[in-house]
Design an enzyme around this catalytic site. Structure first.
Site, PDB file in Angstrom:
ATOM      1  CB  ALA A   1      -0.896  -0.008   1.231  1.00 57.22           C
ATOM      2  CE  LYS A   2       5.461   4.884  -0.165  1.00 60.41           C
ATOM      3  NZ  LYS A   2       6.612   4.110   0.300  1.00 60.41           N
ATOM      4  N   GLY A   3       0.500   5.869   0.597  1.00 58.38           N
ATOM      5  CA  GLY A   3      -0.381   7.027   0.697  1.00 58.38           C
ATOM      6  C   GLY A   3       0.393   8.303   0.464  1.00 58.38           C
TER       7      GLY A   3
END
Ligand code: NAD
Length: 429
Positions: free
Chosen positions: A118-120
């Site tokens: 995931a990444k944000g």
């Protein structure tokens, strides 16, 4: 505001002229072909699971309301909860976050830890924000993506321009909503509130470990092997320090403002002390000043890019003299440089292996938080060593089996592992 810059790291660019997601996917496609990945699974793994875009209203110190844009991409969670950092930067795009989330999926699979990717990111210039604005932005962003977050679903960590303090706010916001303290929702926290010993040094330590493995594999002596390190932040300075302790000679290091070079070797501890008081490296009296571009082409055995993306490109790959490149940074080598380095016989330890020490100790942090039992630093480092050495050897074995470079081998190993779990779980239709 004295605290204004206390959580800020230098601005960086992402993958420059390359389209981030497609640059990552060009390597994915190569590995997928090697594995003869079936069409359906290929399509599944080429697409992120979920992508969230949130508007983040923030009351600024001036009394005005500003609205920022934030993203969170959960790329794949077949092997476990999503795992990946949050970055605050002006040039964050959904495409970039998608690419980084995919990378996290492969990275966690390379080191075989039970996480997906995931990444944000939030589009903002943290240099323009006061500490209060930064806290309000962080908390509102966390609230905006809270349905995704959780120890069993998606576990963020620090990335560009975010740090332990910001992770503490993410953890607190999540915990307030859930009416109890949930330390395992985020990693890279301060040690006092559930962080892991050894986490801060973990990425640099992992780089040191794979560098040793690479030299041993190539039959090159460690004693006196010359290393040039681009970037003297968390990853670069720790890696340089640990490499020196192992007998390597650090001939050059650099930061955003330039580099320093001494062919006889630099004293890394002394340089760290110099940086504490002088902020930047150039001007250090026991070395000559060089540019970042010069550092990349220095005559040395090991080049460790540990600063930013896309520094080794088709334009300068031909000038690189190092026999070994260890990618401390994410994406320091543009796809167009791979072939040139291959032709020159440069041995590249790719980012999804070389800098995986950080996420590995994040995994240890998550395990410790969930069990409520904390390990001493020696245990953390021993377990990290075990995983990094095994992962290097495993990627090397795949590279020999398929006769491909270490980057393609790492992708192949990772995609194979993710695909295997998809096949076992089957498709919920
Ligand atoms: P950091 O902010 O602590 O340090 C970055 C260093 O790079 C600083 O010395 C800075 O001056 C230098 N730098 C910035 N722009 C530069 C430029 N244009 N030219 C040369 N040097 C420049 O960051 P970090 O945590 O050490 O991360 C470095 C890289 O490693 C990033 O790509 C990051 O995504 C990657 N990474 C970090 C971790 C981690 O645990 N910190 C884990 C995996 C990957």
């Amino acid at each position: 505001m004295t605290e204004r810059t206390s959580v800020i790291r230098p601005e960086r660019q992402f993958l420059g002229d390359e389209h981030p997601f497609e640059a990552m996917m060009s390597r994915f496609d190569y590995a997928a072909q090697l594995l003869n990945l079936d069409r359906g699974l290929y399509k599944v793994l080429r697409n992120p699971d979920r992508q969230i875009i949130v508007s983040i209203p923030v009351l600024m110190d001036s009394g005005e309301v500003e609205v920022f844009t934030g993203y969170r991409v959960l790329y794949n969670n077949s092997r476990g909860p999503g795992k990946g950092g949050i970055r605050f930067a002006k040039n964050v795009t959904l495409d970039e976050v998608k690419a980084l989330a995919a990378w996290m999926t492969w990275k966690c699979a390379v080191v075989n830890i039970p996480f997906g990717g995931a990444k944000g990111g939030v589009v903002c210039d943290p240099n323009d924000l006061s500490i209060g604005e930064l806290e309000r932005l962080t908390r509102r962003y966390t609230a905006g993506i809270i349905e995704l977050l959780g120890p069993d679903t998606d576990v963020p960590a620090p990335d560009v321009n975010t740090n332990e303090r910001i992770m503490a706010w993410v953890m607190d916001t999540y915990s307030m909503h859930h009416r109890h303290t949930v330390t395992a929702v985020v990693t890279g926290k301060p040690v006092e509130m559930g962080g892991s010993l050894g986490r801060r040094e973990a990425t640099g330590r992992g780089c040191m470990l794979v560098t040793k493995e690479a030299l041993e594999h190539l039959g090159m002596p460690i004693k006196g092997a010359r290393v040039a390190v681009q970037g003297f932040g968390n990853v670069g300075s720790v890696a340089a320090d640990l490499l020196q302790k192992e007998g390597f000679t650090i001939v050059a290091v650099s930061d955003v403002s330039g580099g320093v070079y001494n062919p006889k070797g630099l004293d890394v501890r002394d340089l760290i002390a110099w940086r504490e008081t002088n902020r930047y490296l150039p001007g250090y009296p026991k070395a000559e000043t060089i540019t970042n571009e010069q550092l990349l082409s220095l005559d040395c055995e090991v080049l460790l890019p540990a600063a930013l993306e896309n520094v080794i490109t088709a334009r300068n790959a031909g000038d690189i003299a190092a026999k070994v490149i260890v990618e401390g940074a994410n994406g320091p080598t543009a796809a167009g440089a791979d072939e040139i380095l291959d032709r020159k016989g440069t041995f590249v330890v790719p980012d999804i292996l070389a800098n995986a020490g950080g996420v590995t100790v994040s995994y240890f942090e998550w395990v410790q938080d969930r069990s409520g039992y904390f390990w001493d630093e020696e245990t953390v480092n021993r377990r990290l060593t075990n995983i990094m050495v095994h992962s290097f050897q495993h990627v090397l074995e795949v590279s020999k089996r398929y006769n491909v470079n270490m980057r393609i081998a790492a992708y192949t190993l990772a995609i194979d592992r993710v695909a295997a779990v998809h096949r076992l779980r089957g498709m919920y239709a």
